[in-house]
Motif scaffolding. Sequence first.
Motif, PDB file in Angstrom:
ATOM      1  N   LEU A   1      30.461  38.262  49.911  1.00  0.00           N
ATOM      2  CA  LEU A   1      30.711  36.818  49.872  1.00  0.00           C
ATOM      3  C   LEU A   1      30.565  36.263  48.461  1.00  0.00           C
ATOM      4  O   LEU A   1      31.322  35.360  48.064  1.00  0.00           O
ATOM      5  N   ASP A   2      29.620  36.787  47.686  1.00  0.00           N
ATOM      6  CA  ASP A   2      29.477  36.340  46.303  1.00  0.00           C
ATOM      7  C   ASP A   2      30.701  36.732  45.481  1.00  0.00           C
ATOM      8  O   ASP A   2      31.208  35.940  44.666  1.00  0.00           O
ATOM      9  N   MET A   3      31.188  37.947  45.678  1.00  0.00           N
ATOM     10  CA  MET A   3      32.381  38.381  44.948  1.00  0.00           C
ATOM     11  C   MET A   3      33.616  37.601  45.402  1.00  0.00           C
ATOM     12  O   MET A   3      34.509  37.304  44.597  1.00  0.00           O
ATOM     13  N   LEU A   4      33.663  37.269  46.680  1.00  0.00           N
ATOM     14  CA  LEU A   4      34.755  36.434  47.172  1.00  0.00           C
ATOM     15  C   LEU A   4      34.710  35.065  46.500  1.00  0.00           C
ATOM     16  O   LEU A   4      35.750  34.545  46.047  1.00  0.00           O
ATOM     17  N   ALA A   5      33.520  34.479  46.411  1.00  0.00           N
ATOM     18  CA  ALA A   5      33.373  33.166  45.772  1.00  0.00           C
ATOM     19  C   ALA A   5      33.771  33.225  44.302  1.00  0.00           C
ATOM     20  O   ALA A   5      34.396  32.303  43.773  1.00  0.00           O
ATOM     21  N   GLU A   6      33.417  34.323  43.628  1.00  0.00           N
ATOM     22  CA  GLU A   6      33.813  34.490  42.232  1.00  0.00           C
ATOM     23  C   GLU A   6      35.332  34.579  42.111  1.00  0.00           C
ATOM     24  O   GLU A   6      35.934  33.996  41.206  1.00  0.00           O
ATOM     25  N   GLY A   7      35.952  35.324  43.026  1.00  0.00           N
ATOM     26  CA  GLY A   7      37.401  35.460  43.000  1.00  0.00           C
ATOM     27  C   GLY A   7      38.116  34.155  43.284  1.00  0.00           C
ATOM     28  O   GLY A   7      39.216  33.912  42.771  1.00  0.00           O
ATOM     29  N   LEU A   8      37.488  33.305  44.112  1.00  0.00           N
ATOM     30  CA  LEU A   8      38.052  31.983  44.401  1.00  0.00           C
ATOM     31  C   LEU A   8      37.744  30.973  43.306  1.00  0.00           C
ATOM     32  O   LEU A   8      38.211  29.834  43.367  1.00  0.00           O
ATOM     33  N   LYS A   9      36.914  31.406  42.334  1.00  0.00           N
ATOM     34  CA  LYS A   9      36.519  30.561  41.199  1.00  0.00           C
ATOM     35  C   LYS A   9      35.763  29.310  41.654  1.00  0.00           C
ATOM     36  O   LYS A   9      35.974  28.202  41.143  1.00  0.00           O
ATOM     37  N   LEU A  10      34.855  29.512  42.604  1.00  0.00           N
ATOM     38  CA  LEU A  10      34.014  28.413  43.053  1.00  0.00           C
ATOM     39  C   LEU A  10      32.953  28.121  42.002  1.00  0.00           C
ATOM     40  O   LEU A  10      32.425  29.029  41.348  1.00  0.00           O
ATOM     41  N   ARG A  11      32.605  26.865  41.851  1.00  0.00           N
ATOM     42  CA  ARG A  11      31.541  26.504  40.921  1.00  0.00           C
ATOM     43  C   ARG A  11      30.203  27.066  41.396  1.00  0.00           C
ATOM     44  O   ARG A  11      29.382  27.506  40.586  1.00  0.00           O
ATOM     45  N   ASN A  12      29.973  27.037  42.700  1.00  0.00           N
ATOM     46  CA  ASN A  12      28.757  27.596  43.277  1.00  0.00           C
ATOM     47  C   ASN A  12      29.114  28.932  43.931  1.00  0.00           C
ATOM     48  O   ASN A  12      29.625  28.968  45.046  1.00  0.00           O
ATOM     49  N   THR A  13      28.853  30.017  43.232  1.00  0.00           N
ATOM     50  CA  THR A  13      29.245  31.334  43.747  1.00  0.00           C
ATOM     51  C   THR A  13      28.317  31.831  44.854  1.00  0.00           C
ATOM     52  O   THR A  13      28.553  32.890  45.426  1.00  0.00           O
ATOM     53  N   LYS A  14      27.277  31.053  45.157  1.00  0.00           N
ATOM     54  CA  LYS A  14      26.374  31.394  46.259  1.00  0.00           C
ATOM     55  C   LYS A  14      26.638  30.508  47.483  1.00  0.00           C
ATOM     56  O   LYS A  14      25.848  30.509  48.436  1.00  0.00           O
TER      57      LYS A  14
ATOM     58  N   ARG B   1      38.993  40.106  42.862  1.00  0.00           N
ATOM     59  CA  ARG B   1      40.420  39.784  43.020  1.00  0.00           C
ATOM     60  C   ARG B   1      40.999  40.446  44.257  1.00  0.00           C
ATOM     61  O   ARG B   1      41.728  39.815  45.043  1.00  0.00           O
ATOM     62  N   ILE B   2      40.656  41.720  44.479  1.00  0.00           N
ATOM     63  CA  ILE B   2      41.194  42.446  45.629  1.00  0.00           C
ATOM     64  C   ILE B   2      40.681  41.852  46.937  1.00  0.00           C
ATOM     65  O   ILE B   2      41.414  41.741  47.920  1.00  0.00           O
ATOM     66  N   ILE B   3      39.412  41.442  46.965  1.00  0.00           N
ATOM     67  CA  ILE B   3      38.845  40.837  48.171  1.00  0.00           C
ATOM     68  C   ILE B   3      39.579  39.547  48.510  1.00  0.00           C
ATOM     69  O   ILE B   3      39.928  39.304  49.671  1.00  0.00           O
ATOM     70  N   VAL B   4      39.820  38.707  47.512  1.00  0.00           N
ATOM     71  CA  VAL B   4      40.538  37.452  47.763  1.00  0.00           C
ATOM     72  C   VAL B   4      41.927  37.742  48.304  1.00  0.00           C
ATOM     73  O   VAL B   4      42.363  37.139  49.306  1.00  0.00           O
TER      74      VAL B   4
END
Length: 343
Positions: A146-159, A34-37
């Motif tokens: 980048l993986d944590m950023l993708a998780e924070g953005l709620k991307l389906r593909n976190t990779k 969350r903080i990264i986003v």
Amino acid sequence: MVVLSTSPVCNQTACNAVGVPVVDLSRPRPDVSRIIVEACEEFGFFKVINHGVSKTLMEQMENTAREFFSLPAQEKEKAGPPTPLGYGVRNIGFNGDVGELEYLLLHANPSFIHHKAKVISKEPSSFSYVVNEYVGAVRHLSCEILDMLAEGLKLRNTKAFSTLLSDLESDSLLRINHYPPWNKNNNLSMNGNKCGSTRIGFGEHSDPQIISVLRSNDVEGLQILMSDPGGNSVWASVAPDPDAFFINVGDLLQAMTNGRLLSVRHRAMANSHEARQSIIFFGAPPLHSLISPLPDMVSPANPRKYNPFTWSEYKKTMYQLRLSHSRLDLFQADEPQGNNSLD
């Protein structure tokens, strides 16, 4: 991309220090994501602590770089000229852009570093070992972020982001900058723009890749472009921290997130009294990678802003343009498109 720093004018307000977001990677992962986003949305820039890269390796890399820049000029020139990889002095682009620095630009591929070490160091095995270990550590850090950023953005593909950096054909780079103190006895110094007691060492630019991971010695110089409460663009100084890494959102990450994250504009100042050294890992995809807003980032309320392009096309544009031009503007969709981005 590098541009001449003609605006905003550097003044007392513009050169004030800024408190950048600090991301502690030892905190619970959802909090970190969350903080990264939030940091990427507001600043496009943040500092990382408790990052897991050993202090010993960081110091070894810094010492290795310092040893190279302490060599006689004729020895360093064996690693040049920069085309664009290699050793360069002041000339930092193909279109006349100059700075108060000397630098070494290397491809992050281990075999390239091993080969180039033969003309960089009198102990090539030691040089390539330290540099490759460092590149491996910061690449891993980049992928984790980048993986944590993708998780924070709620991307389906976190990779979606990190896969491009971990690819064996990744076009990532390592750049080592050395800014000698400028004074009348320093033949690297030149008549350039001034800001108080410093000169511009590397002019205003955004990084074209996906992500940049920067570490410097304990000498100030880094500045980021921000908006003050009145909406004016001002330069804000970033306090150095040799134990931390500073993360920049790059142009490609801006495009992939459909403009939700903004590629931060920044510059480096040459100190008048102390030498500044910075080491930057530029995380990039393979040359053939197609860059386009991710489907999760496109919606009827936020239509696709950029046409698809390859990293190779983007690099070619970067080298052809005067560096004062904005590159992503050339790839903006003529008319906002719906959710038809490529997977």
